[in-house]
Design an enzyme around this catalytic site. Structure first.
Site, mmCIF file in Angstrom:
data_model
loop_
_atom_site.group_PDB
_atom_site.id
_atom_site.type_symbol
_atom_site.label_atom_id
_atom_site.label_comp_id
_atom_site.label_asym_id
_atom_site.label_seq_id
_atom_site.Cartn_x
_atom_site.Cartn_y
_atom_site.Cartn_z
ATOM 1 C CG ASN A 9 84.946 45.509 34.448
ATOM 2 O OD1 ASN A 9 86.042 45.754 34.940
ATOM 3 N ND2 ASN A 9 84.697 44.401 33.762
ATOM 4 C CE LYS A 11 85.783 44.930 30.343
ATOM 5 N NZ LYS A 11 85.406 44.351 29.076
ATOM 6 C CG HIS A 95 84.572 39.900 33.071
ATOM 7 N ND1 HIS A 95 85.179 39.761 31.847
ATOM 8 C CD2 HIS A 95 83.743 40.970 32.973
ATOM 9 C CE1 HIS A 95 84.734 40.711 31.034
ATOM 10 N NE2 HIS A 95 83.861 41.456 31.695
ATOM 11 C CD GLU A 97 87.360 41.317 29.315
ATOM 12 O OE1 GLU A 97 87.768 41.901 30.326
ATOM 13 O OE2 GLU A 97 86.648 41.874 28.446
ATOM 14 C CD GLU A 167 79.624 41.552 31.479
ATOM 15 O OE1 GLU A 167 79.489 42.768 31.557
ATOM 16 O OE2 GLU A 167 80.731 40.991 31.568
ATOM 17 N N GLY A 173 82.909 44.673 24.325
ATOM 18 C CA GLY A 173 83.968 45.456 23.674
ATOM 19 C C GLY A 173 83.899 45.435 22.158
ATOM 20 C CB SER A 213 78.645 47.079 23.206
ATOM 21 O OG SER A 213 79.845 46.437 22.815
#
Ligand code: PGA
Length: 252
Positions: A9, A11, A95, A97, A167, A173, A213
Protein backbone atom coordinates in the site's frame (compact mmCIF):
# COMPACT_ATOMS: atom_id res chain seq x y z
CA UNK A 1 -4.98 -24.45 1.75
CA UNK A 2 -4.91 -20.67 1.65
CA UNK A 3 -2.41 -19.08 -0.73
CA UNK A 4 -0.44 -16.26 0.88
CA UNK A 5 -1.11 -12.74 -0.30
CA UNK A 6 1.21 -9.78 0.19
CA UNK A 7 0.09 -6.26 -0.67
CA UNK A 8 2.07 -3.04 -0.98
CA UNK A 9 0.00 0.00 0.00
CA UNK A 10 1.92 3.01 -1.28
CA UNK A 11 -0.51 5.48 0.32
CA UNK A 12 0.05 9.08 -0.87
CA UNK A 13 3.64 8.65 -2.01
CA UNK A 14 5.77 8.79 -5.19
CA UNK A 15 5.95 10.90 -8.33
CA UNK A 16 5.67 9.46 -11.83
CA UNK A 17 9.41 8.99 -12.27
CA UNK A 18 9.70 7.20 -8.94
CA UNK A 19 6.70 5.05 -9.82
CA UNK A 20 8.38 3.84 -13.02
CA UNK A 21 11.56 2.96 -11.16
CA UNK A 22 9.79 1.12 -8.38
CA UNK A 23 7.54 -0.87 -10.69
CA UNK A 24 10.40 -1.85 -12.97
CA UNK A 25 12.39 -3.01 -9.94
CA UNK A 26 9.46 -5.09 -8.74
CA UNK A 27 8.84 -6.64 -12.16
CA UNK A 28 12.48 -7.65 -12.42
CA UNK A 29 12.32 -9.63 -9.17
CA UNK A 30 8.68 -10.64 -8.90
CA UNK A 31 7.38 -10.48 -12.46
CA UNK A 32 6.95 -14.23 -12.69
CA UNK A 33 6.98 -15.12 -9.00
CA UNK A 34 3.89 -17.19 -8.30
CA UNK A 35 4.45 -18.68 -4.84
CA UNK A 36 2.60 -15.79 -3.26
CA UNK A 37 -0.14 -13.54 -4.62
CA UNK A 38 1.47 -10.10 -4.90
CA UNK A 39 -0.59 -6.91 -5.25
CA UNK A 40 0.49 -3.28 -5.39
CA UNK A 41 -1.77 -0.36 -4.53
CA UNK A 42 -0.46 2.87 -6.13
CA UNK A 43 -2.29 6.21 -5.83
CA UNK A 44 -5.24 6.55 -8.24
CA UNK A 45 -3.43 8.85 -10.61
CA UNK A 46 -0.79 6.22 -11.44
CA UNK A 47 -3.08 3.21 -11.73
CA UNK A 48 -3.40 3.27 -15.47
CA UNK A 49 0.34 3.60 -16.07
CA UNK A 50 1.21 0.93 -13.52
CA UNK A 51 -1.51 -1.31 -14.95
CA UNK A 52 0.07 -1.17 -18.36
CA UNK A 53 3.55 -1.89 -16.96
CA UNK A 54 2.23 -4.89 -15.03
CA UNK A 55 0.46 -6.51 -18.01
CA UNK A 56 1.59 -10.09 -18.47
CA UNK A 57 3.37 -10.23 -15.07
CA UNK A 58 2.18 -12.04 -11.98
CA UNK A 59 1.90 -8.83 -9.95
CA UNK A 60 -1.70 -7.66 -9.59
CA UNK A 61 -2.99 -4.11 -9.38
CA UNK A 62 -5.23 -2.63 -6.70
CA UNK A 63 -6.60 0.75 -5.62
CA UNK A 64 -6.49 2.28 -2.15
CA UNK A 65 -10.15 3.26 -2.05
CA UNK A 66 -13.20 3.81 -4.25
CA UNK A 67 -16.75 5.19 -4.11
CA UNK A 68 -19.82 2.92 -4.07
CA UNK A 69 -21.58 4.38 -7.11
CA UNK A 70 -20.78 3.43 -10.67
CA UNK A 71 -20.94 6.97 -12.07
CA UNK A 72 -22.56 10.33 -11.57
CA UNK A 73 -22.27 13.69 -9.86
CA UNK A 74 -19.74 12.82 -7.14
CA UNK A 75 -16.97 15.36 -7.60
CA UNK A 76 -13.57 14.04 -6.70
CA UNK A 77 -14.57 10.38 -6.38
CA UNK A 78 -13.41 7.33 -8.32
CA UNK A 79 -15.80 4.53 -9.25
CA UNK A 80 -15.41 0.74 -9.33
CA UNK A 81 -16.12 0.80 -13.05
CA UNK A 82 -13.08 3.04 -13.58
CA UNK A 83 -10.89 0.78 -11.45
CA UNK A 84 -11.86 -2.27 -13.47
CA UNK A 85 -11.32 -0.28 -16.66
CA UNK A 86 -7.65 0.36 -15.82
CA UNK A 87 -6.96 -3.23 -14.78
CA UNK A 88 -7.48 -3.25 -11.01
CA UNK A 89 -8.39 -6.56 -9.42
CA UNK A 90 -8.26 -5.49 -5.77
CA UNK A 91 -9.37 -2.51 -3.71
CA UNK A 92 -8.46 -1.61 -0.13
CA UNK A 93 -11.58 -0.61 1.80
CA UNK A 94 -11.89 0.78 5.31
CA UNK A 95 -8.23 1.54 5.91
CA UNK A 96 -7.84 3.16 9.35
CA UNK A 97 -6.47 6.32 7.72
CA UNK A 98 -9.72 6.62 5.75
CA UNK A 99 -11.73 6.06 8.90
CA UNK A 100 -9.64 8.54 10.89
CA UNK A 101 -9.06 11.41 8.44
CA UNK A 102 -12.02 11.08 6.09
CA UNK A 103 -14.78 9.98 8.41
CA UNK A 104 -15.48 6.59 6.82
CA UNK A 105 -17.93 4.49 8.78
CA UNK A 106 -18.64 0.77 8.80
CA UNK A 107 -21.85 1.51 6.95
CA UNK A 108 -20.04 3.27 4.10
CA UNK A 109 -17.45 0.53 3.94
CA UNK A 110 -20.24 -2.03 3.77
CA UNK A 111 -21.73 -0.26 0.76
CA UNK A 112 -18.33 -0.08 -0.90
CA UNK A 113 -17.69 -3.80 -0.33
CA UNK A 114 -21.02 -4.72 -1.91
CA UNK A 115 -20.31 -2.62 -4.98
CA UNK A 116 -16.73 -3.83 -5.30
CA UNK A 117 -17.99 -7.43 -5.33
CA UNK A 118 -20.61 -6.60 -7.91
CA UNK A 119 -17.86 -5.33 -10.20
CA UNK A 120 -15.67 -8.39 -9.63
CA UNK A 121 -13.09 -6.53 -7.54
CA UNK A 122 -11.60 -8.25 -4.50
CA UNK A 123 -12.07 -6.04 -1.45
CA UNK A 124 -9.26 -5.95 1.09
CA UNK A 125 -11.23 -5.04 4.18
CA UNK A 126 -9.14 -3.39 6.91
CA UNK A 127 -10.08 -3.74 10.56
CA UNK A 128 -8.14 -2.96 13.71
CA UNK A 129 -8.27 -1.32 17.10
CA UNK A 130 -6.60 1.87 18.37
CA UNK A 131 -4.08 1.92 21.19
CA UNK A 132 -6.51 3.14 23.84
CA UNK A 133 -8.96 0.44 22.82
CA UNK A 134 -6.33 -2.25 23.22
CA UNK A 135 -5.18 -0.81 26.54
CA UNK A 136 -8.70 -0.84 27.89
CA UNK A 137 -9.19 -4.47 26.88
CA UNK A 138 -11.65 -3.69 24.08
CA UNK A 139 -9.60 -4.76 21.05
CA UNK A 140 -11.71 -7.83 20.28
CA UNK A 141 -14.99 -6.03 20.80
CA UNK A 142 -13.93 -3.28 18.35
CA UNK A 143 -12.71 -5.68 15.67
CA UNK A 144 -15.81 -7.82 16.00
CA UNK A 145 -18.12 -4.83 15.60
CA UNK A 146 -16.16 -3.62 12.55
CA UNK A 147 -16.51 -7.07 10.97
CA UNK A 148 -20.23 -7.23 11.66
CA UNK A 149 -20.86 -3.70 10.36
CA UNK A 150 -18.71 -4.00 7.26
CA UNK A 151 -19.86 -7.50 6.26
CA UNK A 152 -23.54 -7.10 7.02
CA UNK A 153 -25.88 -8.48 4.36
CA UNK A 154 -23.14 -10.09 2.29
CA UNK A 155 -23.75 -13.69 1.37
CA UNK A 156 -21.25 -16.39 2.39
CA UNK A 157 -20.16 -17.26 -1.14
CA UNK A 158 -19.15 -13.63 -1.65
CA UNK A 159 -17.37 -13.38 1.68
CA UNK A 160 -15.05 -16.16 0.53
CA UNK A 161 -13.64 -13.78 -2.08
CA UNK A 162 -12.84 -11.02 0.41
CA UNK A 163 -9.40 -10.56 1.93
CA UNK A 164 -9.31 -9.20 5.48
CA UNK A 165 -6.39 -7.15 6.75
CA UNK A 166 -5.97 -6.94 10.50
CA UNK A 167 -4.15 -3.68 11.09
CA UNK A 168 -3.87 -2.55 14.70
CA UNK A 169 -3.84 1.24 14.40
CA UNK A 170 -1.07 1.56 16.98
CA UNK A 171 1.26 -0.47 14.76
CA UNK A 172 0.75 1.46 11.52
CA UNK A 173 3.75 3.54 10.52
CA UNK A 174 5.01 3.52 14.10
CA UNK A 175 7.74 0.92 13.88
CA UNK A 176 5.84 -1.00 16.53
CA UNK A 177 4.62 -4.37 15.26
CA UNK A 178 2.16 -6.62 17.00
CA UNK A 179 4.04 -9.65 18.27
CA UNK A 180 3.46 -12.77 16.20
CA UNK A 181 1.46 -14.08 19.14
CA UNK A 182 -0.76 -10.97 19.33
CA UNK A 183 -1.32 -11.16 15.58
CA UNK A 184 -2.17 -14.86 15.70
CA UNK A 185 -4.62 -14.35 18.57
CA UNK A 186 -6.53 -11.64 16.73
CA UNK A 187 -6.46 -13.51 13.42
CA UNK A 188 -7.88 -16.56 15.18
CA UNK A 189 -10.56 -14.38 16.73
CA UNK A 190 -11.43 -12.91 13.32
CA UNK A 191 -11.75 -16.41 11.88
CA UNK A 192 -14.02 -17.43 14.74
CA UNK A 193 -16.20 -14.41 14.04
CA UNK A 194 -16.37 -15.35 10.36
CA UNK A 195 -17.33 -18.87 11.33
CA UNK A 196 -20.18 -17.59 13.49
CA UNK A 197 -21.40 -15.28 10.75
CA UNK A 198 -20.83 -17.36 7.60
CA UNK A 199 -19.96 -20.93 8.58
CA UNK A 200 -16.83 -22.98 8.90
CA UNK A 201 -15.89 -23.47 5.29
CA UNK A 202 -16.05 -19.74 4.52
CA UNK A 203 -14.05 -18.96 7.67
CA UNK A 204 -11.38 -21.44 6.66
CA UNK A 205 -11.01 -20.10 3.16
CA UNK A 206 -10.84 -16.34 3.83
CA UNK A 207 -7.31 -14.99 3.78
CA UNK A 208 -6.36 -12.73 6.67
CA UNK A 209 -3.39 -10.40 6.24
CA UNK A 210 -1.52 -8.69 9.04
CA UNK A 211 -0.57 -5.02 8.61
CA UNK A 212 1.39 -2.59 10.74
CA UNK A 213 5.15 -1.99 10.44
CA UNK A 214 5.79 -5.21 8.53
CA UNK A 215 9.48 -5.34 7.52
CA UNK A 216 11.84 -7.88 5.93
CA UNK A 217 13.06 -8.85 9.41
CA UNK A 218 9.68 -9.57 11.00
CA UNK A 219 7.69 -11.06 8.10
CA UNK A 220 8.93 -14.60 8.53
CA UNK A 221 7.79 -14.99 12.12
CA UNK A 222 4.44 -13.42 11.32
CA UNK A 223 3.93 -15.76 8.38
CA UNK A 224 4.67 -18.76 10.57
CA UNK A 225 1.47 -18.14 12.52
CA UNK A 226 -1.32 -20.48 11.60
CA UNK A 227 -3.95 -17.86 10.84
CA UNK A 228 -1.68 -15.23 9.25
CA UNK A 229 -2.06 -15.60 5.48
CA UNK A 230 -0.14 -12.58 4.31
CA UNK A 231 0.68 -8.96 4.96
CA UNK A 232 -0.43 -5.50 3.94
CA UNK A 233 2.72 -3.41 3.86
CA UNK A 234 2.93 0.37 3.88
CA UNK A 235 6.32 2.04 4.40
CA UNK A 236 8.40 -1.01 3.47
CA UNK A 237 6.58 -1.37 0.14
CA UNK A 238 8.03 1.94 -1.11
CA UNK A 239 11.38 0.37 -1.94
CA UNK A 240 11.67 -2.55 -4.35
CA UNK A 241 14.45 -4.15 -2.31
CA UNK A 242 12.49 -4.33 0.93
CA UNK A 243 9.16 -5.24 -0.65
CA UNK A 244 10.74 -8.06 -2.66
CA UNK A 245 12.32 -9.42 0.53
CA UNK A 246 8.98 -9.33 2.29
CA UNK A 247 7.21 -11.12 -0.57
CA UNK A 248 9.85 -13.84 -0.66
CA UNK A 249 9.88 -14.42 3.09
CA UNK A 250 6.17 -14.77 2.84
CA UNK A 251 6.60 -18.06 0.99
CA UNK A 252 4.70 -20.85 2.71
P1 PGA B 1 2.99 0.44 7.60
O1 PGA B 1 1.50 0.61 7.02
O2 PGA B 1 3.56 -0.84 7.02
O3 PGA B 1 3.75 1.67 7.11
O4 PGA B 1 2.89 0.37 9.08
C1 PGA B 1 0.63 -0.49 6.89
C2 PGA B 1 -0.70 -0.05 6.33
O5 PGA B 1 -1.21 1.00 6.73
O6 PGA B 1 -1.29 -0.74 5.45
Amino acid sequence: MRKSIIGGNWKMNKTSKEVEELVKGLIQELGDYKEVDTVIFPPFIYLERVGSLLKGTSIALGAQNMFWEEKGAYTGEVSPLMLVDVGCRYVILGHSERRQHFGETDNWINRKIKTALRFGLTPVLCVGERLEERKSGRAEEIVSSQLKGCLSGINPSQVEKIVIAYEPVWAIGTGETATPHQAQQMHRFIRENLQEMFGESVANSVRIQYGGSVKPDNIKQLMQQQDVDGALVGGASLSAASFVKIVKYGEN
